[in-house]
Design a protein around this motif. Structure first.
Motif, PDB file in Angstrom:
ATOM      1  N   GLU A  32      41.761  53.238  36.417  1.00 56.27           N
ATOM      2  CA  GLU A  32      41.863  52.851  38.402  1.00 56.27           C
ATOM      3  C   GLU A  32      40.780  52.345  39.652  1.00 56.27           C
ATOM      4  N   PHE A  33      40.032  53.631  38.854  1.00 53.91           N
ATOM      5  CA  PHE A  33      38.721  53.497  40.202  1.00 53.91           C
ATOM      6  C   PHE A  33      37.823  51.700  40.404  1.00 53.91           C
ATOM      7  N   MET A  34      37.267  52.095  38.985  1.00 53.47           N
ATOM      8  CA  MET A  34      36.380  50.596  38.385  1.00 53.47           C
ATOM      9  C   MET A  34      37.142  49.640  38.830  1.00 53.47           C
ATOM     10  N   ARG A  35      38.741  49.477  38.428  1.00 49.26           N
ATOM     11  CA  ARG A  35      39.718  48.115  38.313  1.00 49.26           C
ATOM     12  C   ARG A  35      39.234  47.747  40.060  1.00 49.26           C
ATOM     13  N   GLN A  36      39.400  48.819  40.984  1.00 48.53           N
ATOM     14  CA  GLN A  36      38.475  48.392  42.045  1.00 48.53           C
ATOM     15  C   GLN A  36      37.913  46.924  42.745  1.00 48.53           C
ATOM     16  N   PHE A  37      37.181  46.956  41.756  1.00 45.54           N
ATOM     17  CA  PHE A  37      35.435  46.481  41.318  1.00 45.54           C
ATOM     18  C   PHE A  37      36.088  45.079  41.089  1.00 45.54           C
ATOM     19  N   ASP A  38      36.547  44.980  40.672  1.00 42.47           N
ATOM     20  CA  ASP A  38      36.885  43.579  39.450  1.00 42.47           C
ATOM     21  C   ASP A  38      37.337  42.193  39.703  1.00 42.47           C
ATOM     22  N   SER A  39      36.208  41.556  40.278  1.00 44.03           N
ATOM     23  CA  SER A  39      36.388  40.391  41.185  1.00 44.03           C
ATOM     24  C   SER A  39      37.103  38.757  39.951  1.00 44.03           C
ATOM     25  N   GLY A  40      37.092  39.281  39.447  1.00 43.20           N
ATOM     26  CA  GLY A  40      38.380  38.164  38.852  1.00 43.20           C
ATOM     27  C   GLY A  40      37.344  37.093  38.041  1.00 43.20           C
ATOM     28  N   TYR A  41      38.242  35.520  38.178  1.00 40.04           N
ATOM     29  CA  TYR A  41      36.851  34.829  37.641  1.00 40.04           C
ATOM     30  C   TYR A  41      37.836  33.695  37.953  1.00 40.04           C
ATOM     31  N   GLY A  42      37.105  32.769  38.411  1.00 42.82           N
ATOM     32  CA  GLY A  42      37.347  31.061  38.019  1.00 42.82           C
ATOM     33  C   GLY A  42      37.150  30.945  39.727  1.00 42.82           C
ATOM     34  N   ASP A  43      38.272  29.927  40.455  1.00 45.21           N
ATOM     35  CA  ASP A  43      37.790  29.835  42.096  1.00 45.21           C
ATOM     36  C   ASP A  43      39.076  29.150  42.218  1.00 45.21           C
ATOM     37  N   TYR A  44      40.071  30.349  42.934  1.00 47.23           N
ATOM     38  CA  TYR A  44      41.062  30.243  43.421  1.00 47.23           C
ATOM     39  C   TYR A  44      41.742  29.997  43.887  1.00 47.23           C
ATOM     40  N   THR A  45      40.808  29.180  45.333  1.00 48.53           N
ATOM     41  CA  THR A  45      41.292  28.280  46.454  1.00 48.53           C
ATOM     42  C   THR A  45      40.884  27.436  45.552  1.00 48.53           C
ATOM     43  N   LYS A  46      40.944  26.348  44.847  1.00 49.37           N
ATOM     44  CA  LYS A  46      40.324  24.950  43.662  1.00 49.37           C
ATOM     45  C   LYS A  46      42.169  25.733  43.079  1.00 49.37           C
TER      46      LYS A  46
END
Length: 75
Positions: A32-46
């Motif tokens: 759960e702690f490590m999941r806090q640092f997952d930045s995801g992927y892709g370009d959310y704004t686009k």
């Protein structure tokens, strides 16, 4: 305490960090702690523009109302 400077490679630091987190938080807490640092992927704004570009305010409002009604407990 030894004042000698220790140099460690990145993999060793990562392993020691995960070990310390697991010891203090348990395996699930560590995850759960490590999941806090997952930045995801892709370009959310686009991607957001692609999702919302063709929607009207009325369509968005109706969707919100529908979601709220479906979430209400059925008595």
């Amino acid at each position: 305490m030894n004042n000698q400077i220790l140099t460690r490679d990145v993999n060793t630091i990562r392993r020691l960090g995960i070990d310390a987190l697991t010891e203090k938080l348990g395996p699930i807490g560590m995850i759960e702690f490590m999941r806090q640092f997952d930045s995801g992927y892709g370009d959310y704004t686009k991607e957001r523009y692609n999702w919302l570009d063709n929607l009207t305010v009325e369509e968005i409002s109706n969707e919100i109302k529908n979601k709220r009604q479906s979430a209400e407990p059925q008595i």
